[in-house]
Design an enzyme around this catalytic site. Structure first.
Site, mmCIF file in Angstrom:
data_model
loop_
_atom_site.group_PDB
_atom_site.id
_atom_site.type_symbol
_atom_site.label_atom_id
_atom_site.label_comp_id
_atom_site.label_asym_id
_atom_site.label_seq_id
_atom_site.Cartn_x
_atom_site.Cartn_y
_atom_site.Cartn_z
ATOM 1 N N LYS A 1 1.989 -3.354 7.388
ATOM 2 C CA LYS A 1 2.569 -3.457 5.683
ATOM 3 C C LYS A 1 4.108 -3.132 5.492
ATOM 4 C CE LYS A 1 -0.221 -4.458 2.856
ATOM 5 N NZ LYS A 1 -0.396 -6.108 2.533
ATOM 6 N N THR B 1 0.319 -0.896 -0.291
ATOM 7 C CA THR B 1 -0.391 0.467 0.038
ATOM 8 C C THR B 1 1.070 0.912 0.310
ATOM 9 O OG1 THR B 1 -1.738 1.711 1.500
ATOM 10 C CG2 THR B 1 0.163 -0.371 2.642
ATOM 11 N N ASP B 2 0.377 2.314 -0.438
ATOM 12 C CA ASP B 2 1.386 3.616 -0.472
ATOM 13 C C ASP B 2 1.352 3.945 1.303
ATOM 14 O OD1 ASP B 2 -1.760 4.292 -0.260
ATOM 15 O OD2 ASP B 2 -1.824 5.735 -1.812
ATOM 16 N N GLU B 3 -0.024 3.603 2.095
ATOM 17 C CA GLU B 3 -0.153 4.063 2.939
ATOM 18 C C GLU B 3 1.373 3.938 3.882
ATOM 19 O OE1 GLU B 3 -3.110 3.250 5.491
ATOM 20 O OE2 GLU B 3 -4.554 3.575 4.112
ATOM 21 N N TYR C 1 -1.779 -0.494 11.215
ATOM 22 C CA TYR C 1 -2.193 -0.961 9.579
ATOM 23 C C TYR C 1 -1.024 -1.027 8.455
ATOM 24 C CZ TYR C 1 -3.124 -1.804 4.752
ATOM 25 O OH TYR C 1 -2.914 -1.659 3.536
HETATM 26 P P1 NAD Z 1 -9.498 -7.370 2.445
HETATM 27 O O1 NAD Z 1 -10.181 -6.971 3.748
HETATM 28 O O2 NAD Z 1 -10.628 -7.273 1.615
HETATM 29 O O3 NAD Z 1 -9.338 -8.625 2.590
HETATM 30 C C1 NAD Z 1 -8.316 -9.465 2.417
HETATM 31 C C2 NAD Z 1 -8.061 -10.767 2.594
HETATM 32 O O4 NAD Z 1 -7.592 -12.003 3.547
HETATM 33 C C3 NAD Z 1 -9.575 -11.616 2.958
HETATM 34 O O5 NAD Z 1 -10.094 -12.600 1.940
HETATM 35 C C4 NAD Z 1 -9.223 -12.151 3.994
HETATM 36 O O6 NAD Z 1 -9.994 -13.811 4.508
HETATM 37 C C5 NAD Z 1 -7.689 -12.937 4.855
HETATM 38 N N1 NAD Z 1 -6.635 -13.397 5.213
HETATM 39 C C6 NAD Z 1 -7.149 -12.372 6.231
HETATM 40 N N2 NAD Z 1 -6.268 -12.980 7.173
HETATM 41 C C7 NAD Z 1 -5.782 -13.840 6.850
HETATM 42 C C8 NAD Z 1 -5.386 -15.087 6.951
HETATM 43 N N3 NAD Z 1 -4.256 -15.168 8.253
HETATM 44 N N4 NAD Z 1 -5.100 -16.140 6.776
HETATM 45 C C9 NAD Z 1 -5.182 -16.517 5.325
HETATM 46 N N5 NAD Z 1 -6.183 -14.957 4.114
HETATM 47 C C10 NAD Z 1 -6.299 -14.094 5.500
HETATM 48 O O7 NAD Z 1 -8.598 -6.330 1.665
HETATM 49 P P2 NAD Z 1 -8.560 -5.809 0.347
HETATM 50 O O8 NAD Z 1 -8.455 -4.631 0.775
HETATM 51 O O9 NAD Z 1 -8.491 -7.077 -1.006
HETATM 52 O O10 NAD Z 1 -6.836 -5.556 0.473
HETATM 53 C C11 NAD Z 1 -5.633 -6.767 0.068
HETATM 54 C C12 NAD Z 1 -4.263 -6.672 0.079
HETATM 55 O O11 NAD Z 1 -3.620 -5.224 -0.719
HETATM 56 C C13 NAD Z 1 -3.666 -6.197 1.312
HETATM 57 O O12 NAD Z 1 -2.500 -6.450 1.162
HETATM 58 C C14 NAD Z 1 -4.000 -4.724 0.874
HETATM 59 O O13 NAD Z 1 -2.992 -4.323 2.733
HETATM 60 C C15 NAD Z 1 -3.726 -4.492 -0.115
HETATM 61 N N6 NAD Z 1 -3.728 -3.257 -0.375
HETATM 62 C C16 NAD Z 1 -4.988 -2.387 -0.766
HETATM 63 C C17 NAD Z 1 -5.414 -1.473 -0.911
HETATM 64 C C18 NAD Z 1 -7.265 -1.112 -0.798
HETATM 65 O O14 NAD Z 1 -7.072 0.207 -1.561
HETATM 66 N N7 NAD Z 1 -8.257 -1.884 -0.467
HETATM 67 C C19 NAD Z 1 -4.902 -0.066 -1.562
HETATM 68 C C20 NAD Z 1 -3.435 -0.673 -1.919
HETATM 69 C C21 NAD Z 1 -3.336 -2.129 -1.294
HETATM 70 O O1 DAU Z 2 -4.255 3.883 1.034
HETATM 71 C C1 DAU Z 2 -4.126 2.701 0.722
HETATM 72 C C2 DAU Z 2 -4.970 2.219 1.856
HETATM 73 O O2 DAU Z 2 -6.395 1.832 1.510
HETATM 74 C C3 DAU Z 2 -5.062 0.107 2.006
HETATM 75 O O3 DAU Z 2 -4.076 -0.010 2.501
HETATM 76 C C4 DAU Z 2 -5.833 -0.082 2.866
HETATM 77 O O4 DAU Z 2 -5.686 -1.703 3.554
HETATM 78 C C5 DAU Z 2 -7.116 0.569 2.838
HETATM 79 O O5 DAU Z 2 -8.153 0.440 3.532
HETATM 80 C C6 DAU Z 2 -7.483 2.165 2.851
HETATM 81 O O6 DAU Z 2 -7.798 2.703 3.439
HETATM 82 P P1 DAU Z 2 -7.793 4.364 4.476
HETATM 83 O O7 DAU Z 2 -7.721 4.653 5.518
HETATM 84 O O8 DAU Z 2 -7.599 5.229 2.954
HETATM 85 O O9 DAU Z 2 -9.418 3.787 3.596
HETATM 86 P P2 DAU Z 2 -11.165 4.251 4.336
HETATM 87 O O10 DAU Z 2 -11.580 3.571 3.194
HETATM 88 O O11 DAU Z 2 -10.899 3.682 5.529
HETATM 89 O O12 DAU Z 2 -10.850 5.746 4.250
HETATM 90 C C7 DAU Z 2 -10.346 6.201 2.979
HETATM 91 C C8 DAU Z 2 -10.870 7.828 3.484
HETATM 92 O O13 DAU Z 2 -12.074 8.134 4.236
HETATM 93 C C9 DAU Z 2 -10.338 8.386 4.777
HETATM 94 O O14 DAU Z 2 -9.606 9.127 5.038
HETATM 95 C C10 DAU Z 2 -10.476 8.213 5.942
HETATM 96 C C11 DAU Z 2 -12.302 8.297 5.656
HETATM 97 N N1 DAU Z 2 -13.339 7.846 6.018
HETATM 98 C C12 DAU Z 2 -13.465 6.707 6.633
HETATM 99 C C13 DAU Z 2 -15.141 5.824 6.956
HETATM 100 C C14 DAU Z 2 -14.815 4.739 6.666
HETATM 101 C C15 DAU Z 2 -14.379 8.938 6.478
HETATM 102 O O15 DAU Z 2 -14.529 9.953 6.406
HETATM 103 N N2 DAU Z 2 -15.222 7.908 6.536
HETATM 104 C C16 DAU Z 2 -15.712 6.790 6.520
HETATM 105 O O16 DAU Z 2 -16.869 6.452 7.886
#
Ligand code: NAD
Ligand code: DAU
Length: 351
Positions: free
Chosen positions: A159, A130-132, A155
């Site tokens: 990562k 992630t970019d975080e 988190y």
């Molecule tokens: P998600 O939370 O939707 O899915 C996570 C999956 O991992 C689930 O299916 C869960 O059952 C599985 N999992 C969790 N713990 C586990 C364990 N101990 N063993 C096996 N499986 C397990 O996550 P996502 O949003 O699809 O993100 C996927 C990946 O991409 C993550 O590594 C996250 O850090 C990264 N990422 C997410 C975003 C985003 O915006 N969602 C952006 C950048 C990177």
């Molecule tokens: O940047 C990549 C990341 O983006 C991934 O690594 C994470 O897995 C993914 O969850 C996401 O993280 P964020 O914290 O940016 O996503 P989230 O959807 O939780 O929140 C997006 C923005 O919106 C953040 O600034 C918080 C704000 N927010 C979020 C929720 C859930 C609100 O204002 N209200 C809300 O109810």
């Protein structure tokens, strides 16, 4: 046949990856390893579950022996590692599981690869990150491959730790790794705890739209299928040992995002935008809330020729439409019916 182990394939991005890659690659055999935590839903991969080149294994990455078993049984040559605890707010309330899954789980997977891959030829460990990990930007600048790490939440720290271990396994043991760090994804099948699906569902039902702080935080949004296309590109053409940042050059304040969702939902409901926007409610800010993320994706664009296909407008429209047309998915998530289905079919493990 090349065997590809996909971890976390029942989650949001992992399932999008499988729905795209399984039909595109009949020459690859996909093994989906997932624990099926609250974020893992077998319905997300229903479209590929019957494919001849797909198998599912329920296992916990934190269980070293179980991970080793999967390697002994399936002998993967490529690993695409999505599995993680992914929600920042949950990591603030309960960080332990984030360290276990994201750090120890990744470590167990690397150890299994190191033991199994005596010859690195043809092997790839692709770590999805992630970019975080780079922390927060001020009003100016963007993250690129040279940006130092400065994670701020439990988190993002977990990562970052996983990124460092992956890189160290390449440096020390020559493990053939690739790392991608992507910005915020959105699209179908995203668990409705994240900003975009939560706001869509609440806006459809005249429920409050809780914006943290003043809604001025900026995220760089990318449609999930564009992320998956980038991953496939890096898998095929990316250099071993390298990192690629993935982003859509699509910075928006949270208030802009929520406003756009209100307008899209109002159009679908046939009501005035103001009737939906009036539900926007400013609530207490997230502790340590990062102000701004933004990716400079020049490297993946110039070296690998990847650019996103969706704009925010087209991607958001698709996403809103999906949540409107897939109420059955939404209801089984909301009522917890998907958990009962998992318990009946796989037993009571998972979180
Ligand atoms: P998600 O939370 O939707 O899915 C996570 C999956 O991992 C689930 O299916 C869960 O059952 C599985 N999992 C969790 N713990 C586990 C364990 N101990 N063993 C096996 N499986 C397990 O996550 P996502 O949003 O699809 O993100 C996927 C990946 O991409 C993550 O590594 C996250 O850090 C990264 N990422 C997410 C975003 C985003 O915006 N969602 C952006 C950048 C990177
Ligand atoms: O940047 C990549 C990341 O983006 C991934 O690594 C994470 O897995 C993914 O969850 C996401 O993280 P964020 O914290 O940016 O996503 P989230 O959807 O939780 O929140 C997006 C923005 O919106 C953040 O600034 C918080 C704000 N927010 C979020 C929720 C859930 C609100 O204002 N209200 C809300 O109810």
């Amino acid at each position: 046949m090349t065997t590809v182990l996909v971890t976390g394939g029942c989650g949001f991005i992992g399932s999008a990856f499988l729905r795209m890659a399984v039909p595109q690659h009949p020459d690859w055999r996909f093994v989906n390893l997932d624990l099926l935590t609250y974020a893992g839903n077998p319905a997300n991969v229903a479209a590929v579950a019957g494919a001849p080149n797909y198998v599912f294994v329920r296992a916990d990455l934190c269980d070293e022996a179980a991970v080793r078993d999967v390697f002994e049984t399936h002998a993967p040559e490529i690993v695409v590692h999505f599995a993680a605890e992914s929600h920042v707010d949950r990591s603030i309330v309960g960080p332990r599981r984030f360290l276990e899954t994201n750090v120890t789980g990744t470590f167990n997977l690397l150890e299994a690869c190191r033991a199994a891959w005596r010859d690195p030829a043809g092997k790839v460990f692709h770590h999805i990150s992630t970019d975080e990990v780079f922390g927060a930007l001020g009003k100016e600048g963007r993250f690129d491959e040279r940006t130092p790490y400065r994670p701020n939440s439990p988190y993002s720290a977990s990562k970052a730790a996983s990124d460092h271990i992956v890189r160290a396994y390449h440096h020390t043991y020559g493990l053939p790794v690739k790392i991608t760090n992507c910005s915020n994804n959105y699209g179908p099948y995203q668990f409705p705890e994240k900003l975009i699906p939560l706001m869509i569902l609440n806006a459809l039902e005249d429920k409050p739209l809780p914006v943290y702080g003043r809604g001025e935080n900026v995220r760089d949004w990318l449609y999930v299928d564009d992320h998956c296309r980038a991953i496939l590109r890096v898998l095929r053409d990316g250099k071993v040992g390298e990192t690629y940042l993935i982003g859509g050059r699509c910075e928006k304040t949270n208030l802009e995002v929520v406003g756009a969702i209100c307008d899209a939902v109002a159009e679908i409901r046939g009501v005035e935008p103001a009737a939906v926007r009036r539900w926007i409610t400013f609530v207490q800010d997230r502790p340590g809330h990062d102000l701004r993320y933004a990716i400079d994706p020049s490297r993946i664009t110039t070296e690998l020729g990847w650019t996103p296909e969706e704009t925010f407008e087209t991607g958001l429209r698709r996403t809103v439409r999906w949540y409107v047309e897939n109420r059955a998915w939404v209801e089984q998530v909301r009522t917890g019916e998907y958990r009962r289905w998992i318990e009946t079919n796989y037993g009571g493990r998972g979180a």
